[in-house]
Design a protein around this motif. Structure first.
Motif, short mmCIF file in Angstrom:
data_model
loop_
_atom_site.label_atom_id
_atom_site.label_comp_id
_atom_site.label_asym_id
_atom_site.label_seq_id
_atom_site.Cartn_x
_atom_site.Cartn_y
_atom_site.Cartn_z
N ASP A 52 1.04 -1.09 -0.49
CA ASP A 52 0.49 -0.20 -0.23
C ASP A 52 0.87 1.41 0.21
OD1 ASP A 52 -2.21 1.29 0.14
OD2 ASP A 52 -2.32 1.17 2.57
N LYS A 53 0.82 2.20 -0.30
CA LYS A 53 1.45 3.78 -0.94
C LYS A 53 2.64 3.59 -1.80
CE LYS A 53 -1.50 5.74 2.11
NZ LYS A 53 -2.27 6.95 3.19
N LYS A 105 1.30 5.98 -6.84
CA LYS A 105 1.09 5.78 -5.51
C LYS A 105 0.31 4.21 -5.96
CE LYS A 105 3.29 8.53 -3.19
NZ LYS A 105 3.07 9.14 -1.21
#
Length: 135
Positions: A114-115, A131
């Motif tokens: 994630d991210k 991202k």
């Protein structure tokens, strides 16, 4: 003499009219004469016969090196009519293609966090930073 030294060529002198001194060249001349006599029966075109002899000579593996003169000189074998009818080349090409496809599809899948920062290719073939929202 300076040319020989600058190019690191070892010039070996041999006696005149002494065929034993230059056996490889004499063998080539003998093979050439024999082949030209045999080909003369089928065709009187000397240039065509010479070219046929050179193709066959350059594609025949040498007894001491185990390689053809064409591979030693050009890094590849010369194409002849035999290459056009040989199905082995087509089979090798197909096998290589399937191996490439297998390697392409058997690659491990990528996993993202994630991210995590990544780059995305947009329609005009430029890469832009992005991202990951959901892995």
């Amino acid at each position: 003499q300076t040319f020989m030294k600058s190019n690191k060529i070892n010039h070996v002198l041999t006696p005149t009219y002494h065929p034993k001194s230059n056996g490889l060249a004499e063998r080539l001349v003998g093979s050439f004469k024999s082949a030209m006599k045999k080909m003369e029966a089928s065709s009187n075109d000397v240039d065509k016969n010479k070219c046929n002899f050179l193709i066959s000579y350059r594609n025949t593996p040498h007894s001491t090196t185990g390689e053809t003169p064409a591979i030693r000189m050009y890094g590849r074998s010369l194409r002849s009519r035999l290459h056009q009818i040989k199905p082995v080349d087509i089979q090798k090409r197909e096998d290589l293609q399937t191996e490439k496809e297998k390697l392409l599809f058997d690659r491990p899948t990528r996993e993202f966090q994630d991210k995590q920062p990544v780059y995305v290719q947009v329609s005009d073939k430029t890469w832009k930073p992005a991202k990951i929202l959901k892995p």
